[in-house]
Design a protein around this motif. Structure first.
Motif, PDB file in Angstrom:
ATOM      1  N   PRO A 110     -27.868 -29.802  14.173  1.00 40.94           N
ATOM      2  CA  PRO A 110     -28.523 -29.072  13.079  1.00 40.94           C
ATOM      3  C   PRO A 110     -27.657 -28.010  12.416  1.00 40.94           C
ATOM      4  O   PRO A 110     -27.592 -27.940  11.204  1.00 40.94           O
ATOM      5  CB  PRO A 110     -29.753 -28.463  13.741  1.00 40.94           C
ATOM      6  N   LYS A 111     -26.942 -27.193  13.177  1.00 41.05           N
ATOM      7  CA  LYS A 111     -26.145 -26.133  12.546  1.00 41.05           C
ATOM      8  C   LYS A 111     -24.996 -26.710  11.728  1.00 41.05           C
ATOM      9  O   LYS A 111     -24.516 -26.097  10.786  1.00 41.05           O
ATOM     10  CB  LYS A 111     -25.632 -25.127  13.562  1.00 41.05           C
ATOM     11  N   ASP A 112     -24.534 -27.919  12.064  1.00 44.29           N
ATOM     12  CA  ASP A 112     -23.462 -28.554  11.303  1.00 44.29           C
ATOM     13  C   ASP A 112     -23.991 -29.331  10.106  1.00 44.29           C
ATOM     14  O   ASP A 112     -23.219 -29.806   9.283  1.00 44.29           O
ATOM     15  CB  ASP A 112     -22.662 -29.515  12.202  1.00 44.29           C
ATOM     16  N   SER A 113     -25.306 -29.501  10.023  1.00 40.94           N
ATOM     17  CA  SER A 113     -25.904 -30.284   8.950  1.00 40.94           C
ATOM     18  C   SER A 113     -26.535 -29.403   7.876  1.00 40.94           C
ATOM     19  O   SER A 113     -27.129 -29.898   6.947  1.00 40.94           O
ATOM     20  CB  SER A 113     -26.979 -31.204   9.525  1.00 40.94           C
ATOM     21  N   GLU A 114     -26.424 -28.082   8.017  1.00 39.77           N
ATOM     22  CA  GLU A 114     -27.024 -27.159   7.069  1.00 39.77           C
ATOM     23  C   GLU A 114     -26.102 -26.891   5.898  1.00 39.77           C
ATOM     24  O   GLU A 114     -24.908 -26.704   6.073  1.00 39.77           O
ATOM     25  CB  GLU A 114     -27.282 -25.811   7.752  1.00 39.77           C
ATOM     26  N   LYS A 115     -26.676 -26.859   4.714  1.00 37.88           N
ATOM     27  CA  LYS A 115     -25.904 -26.456   3.545  1.00 37.88           C
ATOM     28  C   LYS A 115     -25.810 -24.934   3.535  1.00 37.88           C
ATOM     29  O   LYS A 115     -26.794 -24.257   3.820  1.00 37.88           O
ATOM     30  CB  LYS A 115     -26.602 -26.913   2.261  1.00 37.88           C
ATOM     31  N   PRO A 116     -24.638 -24.387   3.211  1.00 30.78           N
ATOM     32  CA  PRO A 116     -24.551 -22.922   3.126  1.00 30.78           C
ATOM     33  C   PRO A 116     -25.275 -22.414   1.879  1.00 30.78           C
ATOM     34  O   PRO A 116     -25.568 -23.180   0.960  1.00 30.78           O
ATOM     35  CB  PRO A 116     -23.040 -22.655   3.030  1.00 30.78           C
ATOM     36  N   ALA A 117     -25.540 -21.136   1.859  1.00 33.61           N
ATOM     37  CA  ALA A 117     -26.192 -20.528   0.699  1.00 33.61           C
ATOM     38  C   ALA A 117     -25.248 -20.572  -0.499  1.00 33.61           C
ATOM     39  O   ALA A 117     -24.031 -20.461  -0.356  1.00 33.61           O
ATOM     40  CB  ALA A 117     -26.573 -19.082   1.015  1.00 33.61           C
ATOM     41  N   THR A 118     -25.812 -20.737  -1.657  1.00 30.48           N
ATOM     42  CA  THR A 118     -25.040 -20.746  -2.901  1.00 30.48           C
ATOM     43  C   THR A 118     -24.396 -19.372  -3.095  1.00 30.48           C
ATOM     44  O   THR A 118     -25.027 -18.357  -2.799  1.00 30.48           O
ATOM     45  CB  THR A 118     -25.986 -21.064  -4.075  1.00 30.48           C
ATOM     46  N   PRO A 119     -23.147 -19.304  -3.586  1.00 28.14           N
ATOM     47  CA  PRO A 119     -22.513 -17.997  -3.836  1.00 28.14           C
ATOM     48  C   PRO A 119     -23.410 -17.116  -4.717  1.00 28.14           C
ATOM     49  O   PRO A 119     -24.078 -17.612  -5.626  1.00 28.14           O
ATOM     50  CB  PRO A 119     -21.215 -18.352  -4.563  1.00 28.14           C
ATOM     51  N   SER A 120     -23.414 -15.823  -4.428  1.00 27.78           N
ATOM     52  CA  SER A 120     -24.283 -14.915  -5.177  1.00 27.78           C
ATOM     53  C   SER A 120     -23.532 -13.653  -5.566  1.00 27.78           C
ATOM     54  O   SER A 120     -22.403 -13.434  -5.149  1.00 27.78           O
ATOM     55  CB  SER A 120     -25.507 -14.552  -4.327  1.00 27.78           C
ATOM     56  N   ASP A 121     -24.179 -12.827  -6.343  1.00 32.39           N
ATOM     57  CA  ASP A 121     -23.608 -11.565  -6.835  1.00 32.39           C
ATOM     58  C   ASP A 121     -22.270 -11.783  -7.529  1.00 32.39           C
ATOM     59  O   ASP A 121     -21.324 -11.029  -7.322  1.00 32.39           O
ATOM     60  CB  ASP A 121     -23.441 -10.551  -5.693  1.00 32.39           C
ATOM     61  N   ILE A 122     -22.186 -12.822  -8.362  1.00 25.68           N
ATOM     62  CA  ILE A 122     -20.932 -13.129  -9.050  1.00 25.68           C
ATOM     63  C   ILE A 122     -20.757 -12.182 -10.238  1.00 25.68           C
ATOM     64  O   ILE A 122     -21.656 -12.037 -11.058  1.00 25.68           O
ATOM     65  CB  ILE A 122     -20.904 -14.597  -9.525  1.00 25.68           C
ATOM     66  N   LYS A 123     -19.606 -11.537 -10.268  1.00 23.54           N
ATOM     67  CA  LYS A 123     -19.248 -10.666 -11.381  1.00 23.54           C
ATOM     68  C   LYS A 123     -17.933 -11.184 -11.941  1.00 23.54           C
ATOM     69  O   LYS A 123     -17.074 -11.655 -11.201  1.00 23.54           O
ATOM     70  CB  LYS A 123     -19.097  -9.233 -10.902  1.00 23.54           C
ATOM     71  N   TYR A 124     -17.777 -11.119 -13.264  1.00 20.95           N
ATOM     72  CA  TYR A 124     -16.564 -11.648 -13.873  1.00 20.95           C
ATOM     73  C   TYR A 124     -16.151 -10.822 -15.076  1.00 20.95           C
ATOM     74  O   TYR A 124     -16.968 -10.157 -15.702  1.00 20.95           O
ATOM     75  CB  TYR A 124     -16.753 -13.108 -14.289  1.00 20.95           C
ATOM     76  N   THR A 125     -14.860 -10.858 -15.368  1.00 23.57           N
ATOM     77  CA  THR A 125     -14.309 -10.275 -16.587  1.00 23.57           C
ATOM     78  C   THR A 125     -13.249 -11.230 -17.108  1.00 23.57           C
ATOM     79  O   THR A 125     -12.567 -11.904 -16.326  1.00 23.57           O
ATOM     80  CB  THR A 125     -13.661  -8.898 -16.344  1.00 23.57           C
ATOM     81  N   LYS A 126     -13.125 -11.290 -18.431  1.00 32.26           N
ATOM     82  CA  LYS A 126     -12.090 -12.113 -19.050  1.00 32.26           C
ATOM     83  C   LYS A 126     -11.222 -11.189 -19.886  1.00 32.26           C
ATOM     84  O   LYS A 126     -11.724 -10.453 -20.741  1.00 32.26           O
ATOM     85  CB  LYS A 126     -12.713 -13.198 -19.927  1.00 32.26           C
ATOM     86  N   HIS A 127      -9.923 -11.212 -19.624  1.00 32.65           N
ATOM     87  CA  HIS A 127      -8.990 -10.344 -20.332  1.00 32.65           C
ATOM     88  C   HIS A 127      -7.633 -11.022 -20.388  1.00 32.65           C
ATOM     89  O   HIS A 127      -7.131 -11.489 -19.351  1.00 32.65           O
ATOM     90  CB  HIS A 127      -8.891  -8.994 -19.609  1.00 32.65           C
ATOM     91  N   GLU A 128      -7.085 -11.120 -21.593  1.00 28.34           N
ATOM     92  CA  GLU A 128      -5.766 -11.713 -21.809  1.00 28.34           C
ATOM     93  C   GLU A 128      -5.644 -13.114 -21.207  1.00 28.34           C
ATOM     94  O   GLU A 128      -4.658 -13.451 -20.563  1.00 28.34           O
ATOM     95  CB  GLU A 128      -4.668 -10.790 -21.301  1.00 28.34           C
ATOM     96  N   GLY A 129      -6.687 -13.922 -21.383  1.00 31.55           N
ATOM     97  CA  GLY A 129      -6.663 -15.312 -20.930  1.00 31.55           C
ATOM     98  C   GLY A 129      -6.846 -15.495 -19.438  1.00 31.55           C
ATOM     99  O   GLY A 129      -6.620 -16.578 -18.908  1.00 31.55           O
ATOM    100  N   GLN A 130      -7.278 -14.454 -18.747  1.00 35.69           N
ATOM    101  CA  GLN A 130      -7.517 -14.540 -17.304  1.00 35.69           C
ATOM    102  C   GLN A 130      -8.986 -14.240 -17.009  1.00 35.69           C
ATOM    103  O   GLN A 130      -9.538 -13.280 -17.538  1.00 35.69           O
ATOM    104  CB  GLN A 130      -6.651 -13.541 -16.538  1.00 35.69           C
ATOM    105  N   LEU A 131      -9.576 -15.071 -16.179  1.00 34.72           N
ATOM    106  CA  LEU A 131     -10.952 -14.867 -15.750  1.00 34.72           C
ATOM    107  C   LEU A 131     -10.918 -14.363 -14.318  1.00 34.72           C
ATOM    108  O   LEU A 131     -10.506 -15.094 -13.410  1.00 34.72           O
ATOM    109  CB  LEU A 131     -11.744 -16.178 -15.841  1.00 34.72           C
ATOM    110  N   LYS A 132     -11.283 -13.106 -14.121  1.00 37.55           N
ATOM    111  CA  LYS A 132     -11.290 -12.504 -12.781  1.00 37.55           C
ATOM    112  C   LYS A 132     -12.701 -12.554 -12.229  1.00 37.55           C
ATOM    113  O   LYS A 132     -13.644 -12.132 -12.891  1.00 37.55           O
ATOM    114  CB  LYS A 132     -10.787 -11.064 -12.831  1.00 37.55           C
ATOM    115  N   LEU A 133     -12.838 -13.086 -11.013  1.00 36.55           N
ATOM    116  CA  LEU A 133     -14.147 -13.277 -10.395  1.00 36.55           C
ATOM    117  C   LEU A 133     -14.228 -12.546  -9.068  1.00 36.55           C
ATOM    118  O   LEU A 133     -13.267 -12.555  -8.289  1.00 36.55           O
ATOM    119  CB  LEU A 133     -14.393 -14.761 -10.129  1.00 36.55           C
ATOM    120  N   THR A 134     -15.370 -11.962  -8.811  1.00 42.37           N
ATOM    121  CA  THR A 134     -15.672 -11.404  -7.491  1.00 42.37           C
ATOM    122  C   THR A 134     -17.099 -11.804  -7.148  1.00 42.37           C
ATOM    123  O   THR A 134     -17.934 -11.985  -8.033  1.00 42.37           O
ATOM    124  CB  THR A 134     -15.557  -9.862  -7.462  1.00 42.37           C
TER     125      THR A 134
END
Length: 129
Positions: free
Chosen positions: A12-36
């Motif tokens: 069971p523990k190997d068959s569980e899907k992990p939680a979807t990533p959350s609290d995504i913050k992003y900025t785009k500057h000079e052609g770069q997308l920075k994600l946290t």
């Protein structure tokens, strides 16, 4: 008539899907997308992105709190993420990244209107790029 098949063992523990990533913050500057985002070191991350209005997603394996480079500054983009331990999580919602503002906009005189309620004002700004 029944046929024999090889047995399958699911832990069971190997068959569980992990939680979807959350609290995504992003900025785009000079052609770069920075994600946290909220991360876990044991997870592997995948970022899918595309120019807004196109159909084909480009996918890259992504490090936590990473930067995607080589984007067009004047183009809008969309991205989504997922992660995995053994199974992939569901995709996040699709995030919309607007084009970068390169030229200084022409701002016109702001208009201020007094509202009916005391202490409130409506403030309108018009600009052209």
């Amino acid at each position: 008539m029944y046929q024999n098949t090889t047995s399958i063992t699911l832990i069971p523990k190997d068959s569980e899907k992990p939680a979807t990533p959350s609290d995504i913050k992003y900025t785009k500057h000079e052609g770069q997308l920075k994600l946290t985002w909220s991360t876990s070191k044991e997870l592997e991350y995948e970022l899918a992105y595309r120019k807004a209005g196109t159909c084909n997603w480009l996918s890259v394996h992504f490090q936590p709190s990473g930067t995607l480079q080589g984007l067009e500054r004047l183009a809008a983009y969309e991205f989504r993420m997922r992660c995995k331990i053994r199974l992939w999580s569901s995709w996040t919602k699709i995030y919309h990244v607007p084009p970068e503002l390169i030229d200084k906009p022409q701002v016109y005189t702001p208009v201020t209107e007094l509202m009916q309620e005391p202490g409130k004002r409506r403030f309108t700004i018009r600009w052209e790029v």
